[in-house]
Scaffold this active site. Structure first.
Site, PDB file in Angstrom:
ATOM      1  N   HIS A  30      41.915  41.038  38.732  1.00 39.59           N
ATOM      2  CA  HIS A  30      40.654  40.488  39.221  1.00 39.59           C
ATOM      3  C   HIS A  30      39.501  41.245  38.566  1.00 39.59           C
ATOM      4  CE1 HIS A  30      40.666  44.064  41.711  1.00 39.59           C
ATOM      5  NE2 HIS A  30      41.743  43.650  42.375  1.00 39.59           N
ATOM      6  N   GLY A  32      37.751  43.641  39.504  1.00 42.17           N
ATOM      7  CA  GLY A  32      37.873  45.088  39.604  1.00 42.17           C
ATOM      8  C   GLY A  32      38.661  45.665  38.440  1.00 42.17           C
ATOM      9  N   HIS A  33      39.820  45.064  38.171  1.00 40.54           N
ATOM     10  CA  HIS A  33      40.615  45.492  37.016  1.00 40.54           C
ATOM     11  C   HIS A  33      39.837  45.279  35.720  1.00 40.54           C
ATOM     12  CE1 HIS A  33      43.914  44.263  39.922  1.00 40.54           C
ATOM     13  NE2 HIS A  33      44.243  45.514  39.648  1.00 40.54           N
ATOM     14  N   GLY A 143      40.153  53.103  39.728  1.00 42.69           N
ATOM     15  CA  GLY A 143      39.033  52.759  40.598  1.00 42.69           C
ATOM     16  C   GLY A 143      38.906  53.709  41.770  1.00 42.69           C
ATOM     17  N   LYS A 144      37.668  53.897  42.226  1.00 40.06           N
ATOM     18  CA  LYS A 144      37.393  54.757  43.374  1.00 40.06           C
ATOM     19  C   LYS A 144      37.849  54.139  44.693  1.00 40.06           C
ATOM     20  CE  LYS A 144      33.457  57.472  41.723  1.00 40.06           C
ATOM     21  NZ  LYS A 144      32.029  57.793  41.987  1.00 40.06           N
ATOM     22  N   GLN A 149      44.615  58.054  46.071  1.00 41.43           N
ATOM     23  CA  GLN A 149      45.463  57.908  44.888  1.00 41.43           C
ATOM     24  C   GLN A 149      44.798  58.552  43.677  1.00 41.43           C
ATOM     25  OE1 GLN A 149      47.490  54.073  43.623  1.00 41.43           O
ATOM     26  NE2 GLN A 149      45.769  54.050  42.208  1.00 41.43           N
ATOM     27  N   VAL A 172      34.476  47.631  42.731  1.00 36.68           N
ATOM     28  CA  VAL A 172      33.825  46.347  42.478  1.00 36.68           C
ATOM     29  C   VAL A 172      33.983  45.480  43.729  1.00 36.68           C
ATOM     30  CG1 VAL A 172      33.774  44.282  41.017  1.00 36.68           C
ATOM     31  CG2 VAL A 172      34.265  46.522  40.009  1.00 36.68           C
ATOM     32  N   LEU A 180      37.085  44.177  46.172  1.00 33.18           N
ATOM     33  CA  LEU A 180      38.091  43.367  45.505  1.00 33.18           C
ATOM     34  C   LEU A 180      39.470  43.989  45.646  1.00 33.18           C
ATOM     35  CD1 LEU A 180      36.189  42.332  42.257  1.00 33.18           C
ATOM     36  CD2 LEU A 180      37.082  40.793  43.992  1.00 33.18           C
TER      37      LEU A 180
END
Length: 271
Positions: A30, A32-33, A143-144, A149, A172, A180
């Site tokens: 999506h 975000g990726h 991603g934050k 993780q 995002v 997302l």
């Protein structure tokens, strides 16, 4: 764009390549990726994306079998984004029967997400370790939104002396504020509306934190906003995932995990 399923073939293809940016994913890509891929494209000569629904990070009863898989659509997204190599391994060529295991740290690997999903981070670190050794990137992008993780992967890189820069990327969101996630497709229209209370609670906490440092006061305000079926945690930690008693400017993360319907969602805000 090359598509390779064999770890050895990936190693051979990248053997003499320099300045490699890597985005590990479980697919169902999506925006975000895509933001991670775009940043990798801006900063590296070679961009590698892995797509692998990693079984070792799913607990019994979790959504491994129904986790969204859209490989052809993912390939098209990668191609349009200028990805050089998509690595799509399977369990057979990633794992053996009697594996040497990596374990998440005993404390910070078993709080929050690690408490509600014990063993989850063992699987995450195991597969990321393998992917790093296969791809050997200069930079890897995360991603934050998956803050714990991200922290543990940075710790693994430090503890195992990987020569890799971990690049933190902003969460995002949809226009309405929902973070997302590939799991958002599970939400019904009514559930989605209630899921929005997660980001609203975080936004309210950020606003309150400019004047209020006491986390109990902020937490109560957040709980009043939330409309979820099961609130698993609201947590306040510093960047090193130590619990804190009050807001520390530029060193606080507020995290939420909750179920809306049957869908488990996580979100956070960095202050």
């Amino acid at each position: 764009m090359k598509i390779i399923t064999s770890p050895k073939e990936v190693q051979e293809f990248l053997k003499y390549k320099k300045n490699i940016g890597f985005v590990p994913t479980m697919g169902a890509l999506h925006e975000g990726h895509l933001s991670l891929i775009k940043k990798a494209r801006e900063e590296n000569e070679i961009v590698v994306v892995s797509i692998f629904v990693n079984p070792t990070q799913f607990l019994p009863g979790e959504d491994l079998d129904k986790y969204p898989r859209r490989l052809q659509a993912d390939f098209e997204i990668c191609k349009r984004a200028g990805v050089d190599l998509v690595f799509t391994p399977n369990s057979e060529n990633m794992y053996s029967e009697d594996e040497i295991l990596i374990k998440a740290p005993k404390i910070k690997g078993y709080i929050l997400e690690g408490f509600f999903r014990p063993g989850h981070f063992d699987g995450v670190l195991q597969v990321v370790n393998k992917l790093f050794n296969i791809v050997r990137p200069n930079r890897a992008y995360f991603g934050k939104k998956d803050a714990q993780q991200l922290y543990l992967i940075k710790q693994m890189v430090k503890n195992f002396f990987f020569d890799i820069e971990i690049v933190e990327c902003k969460t995002v969101r949809e226009k309405d504020g929902l973070a997302l996630s590939s799991r958002n497709i599970y939400l019904s229209e009514e559930e989605r509306k209630r899921a929005l209370t997660i980001s609203k609670a975080l936004k309210r906490a950020a606003k309150l934190s400019t004047n209020i440092k006491d986390i109990e006061t902020i937490k109560k305000e957040m709980e009043n906003i939330l409309n979820v079926d099961e609130l698993q945690y609201i947590a306040f930690v510093d960047r090193d995932f130590n619990y804190i008693n009050e807001i520390i400017p530029n060193n606080t993360i507020i995290l939420i995990a909750a179920k809306v319907g049957e869908t488990r969602l996580i979100d956070n805000i960095w202050l």
